[in-house]
Design a protein around this motif. Sequence first.
Motif, PDB file in Angstrom:
ATOM      1  N   LYS A  92      -0.058  26.769  -2.767  1.00 28.94           N
ATOM      2  CA  LYS A  92       0.404  28.139  -3.028  1.00 28.94           C
ATOM      3  C   LYS A  92       0.386  28.983  -1.763  1.00 28.94           C
ATOM      4  N   VAL A  93      -0.692  28.878  -0.992  1.00 28.67           N
ATOM      5  CA  VAL A  93      -0.801  29.701   0.219  1.00 28.67           C
ATOM      6  C   VAL A  93      -0.374  28.945   1.474  1.00 28.67           C
ATOM      7  N   GLU A  94      -0.012  27.678   1.288  1.00 34.37           N
ATOM      8  CA  GLU A  94       0.412  26.803   2.386  1.00 34.37           C
ATOM      9  C   GLU A  94      -0.623  26.749   3.504  1.00 34.37           C
ATOM     10  N   GLY A  95      -1.864  26.586   3.089  1.00 38.81           N
ATOM     11  CA  GLY A  95      -2.934  26.458   4.069  1.00 38.81           C
ATOM     12  C   GLY A  95      -4.288  26.415   3.392  1.00 38.81           C
ATOM     13  N   ILE A  96      -5.296  26.303   4.223  1.00 38.10           N
ATOM     14  CA  ILE A  96      -6.665  26.188   3.717  1.00 38.10           C
ATOM     15  C   ILE A  96      -7.545  27.202   4.427  1.00 38.10           C
ATOM     16  N   ILE A  97      -8.397  27.872   3.657  1.00 34.03           N
ATOM     17  CA  ILE A  97      -9.239  28.933   4.222  1.00 34.03           C
ATOM     18  C   ILE A  97     -10.405  28.363   5.033  1.00 34.03           C
TER      19      ILE A  97
ATOM     20  N   HIS B  92     -15.145  17.123   3.812  1.00 35.81           N
ATOM     21  CA  HIS B  92     -14.635  15.936   3.114  1.00 35.81           C
ATOM     22  C   HIS B  92     -13.901  16.324   1.827  1.00 35.81           C
ATOM     23  N   PHE B  93     -14.479  17.265   1.059  1.00 32.66           N
ATOM     24  CA  PHE B  93     -13.804  17.732  -0.166  1.00 32.66           C
ATOM     25  C   PHE B  93     -12.460  18.352   0.182  1.00 32.66           C
ATOM     26  N   GLU B  94     -12.461  19.212   1.203  1.00 32.76           N
ATOM     27  CA  GLU B  94     -11.239  19.887   1.622  1.00 32.76           C
ATOM     28  C   GLU B  94     -10.176  18.870   2.057  1.00 32.76           C
ATOM     29  N   TYR B  95     -10.623  17.809   2.751  1.00 33.89           N
ATOM     30  CA  TYR B  95      -9.682  16.764   3.184  1.00 33.89           C
ATOM     31  C   TYR B  95      -9.024  16.101   1.975  1.00 33.89           C
TER      32      TYR B  95
ATOM     33  N   ARG C 204      -7.031  21.167  -8.606  1.00 39.28           N
ATOM     34  CA  ARG C 204      -6.986  22.635  -8.637  1.00 39.28           C
ATOM     35  C   ARG C 204      -6.969  23.208  -7.221  1.00 39.28           C
ATOM     36  N   THR C 205      -7.807  22.649  -6.344  1.00 34.46           N
ATOM     37  CA  THR C 205      -7.859  23.123  -4.955  1.00 34.46           C
ATOM     38  C   THR C 205      -6.552  22.798  -4.248  1.00 34.46           C
TER      39      THR C 205
END
Length: 196
Positions: free
Chosen positions: A36-41, A60-63, A29-30
């Motif tokens: 969708k936004v072509e990036g990470i907040i 680590h989750f974001e990675y 899901r992430t």
Amino acid sequence: MKLSNSFIAVKKISSPVLRSQFSEDELTRTAELILKVEGIINPLILRIISAQLYEVVDGHFEYYAAARAKEIDPQKGEYIGAFIIDPDNEEVLQKQIELMRKREFGDNDVKQKLESLTAQIAELTESVKKIENILSDVQKPKRSNQKKTQKETSQESEYDSLTVAQLKEIAKQHKIVGFSKMNKDKLITAITHISL
């Protein structure tokens, strides 16, 4: 600047934390949101391992969500935003991360989660007890609520003097199902019922 922001190829990043520690559904899901936004907040925080390799210090989750995004769409998910820690300031930045995470996931939050889990366990235990009671009621012979006839009473007292082995032999002769696991009282009840 002691903390530089960069776009790093996901394939050049590794994490000492195992991916299996995270829910694949949440990672997917992430990852879809990252695409969708072509990036990470919330950019990753990385340390340099070698000339072109990095290790996750925080995020680590974001990675793993970024790695999942790359699996879904290799072109859009090729790079991810990250802060790269200068080796001279790594210790100070580690302390900053620890303090921020501790504040973010404070003791009150942990206590509330533990209390919630304890309440859920208590509810489950109560439900299990109710189910066990229902099952034991269903398994009880219905004849126990009825008055026994004189014939049943005299037969039961006749069988009382027999041993369990003798009762099992009689049950075997009458082809009573499950007799081998019955105790003396159940054997007597089953034999008496068949004999009527």
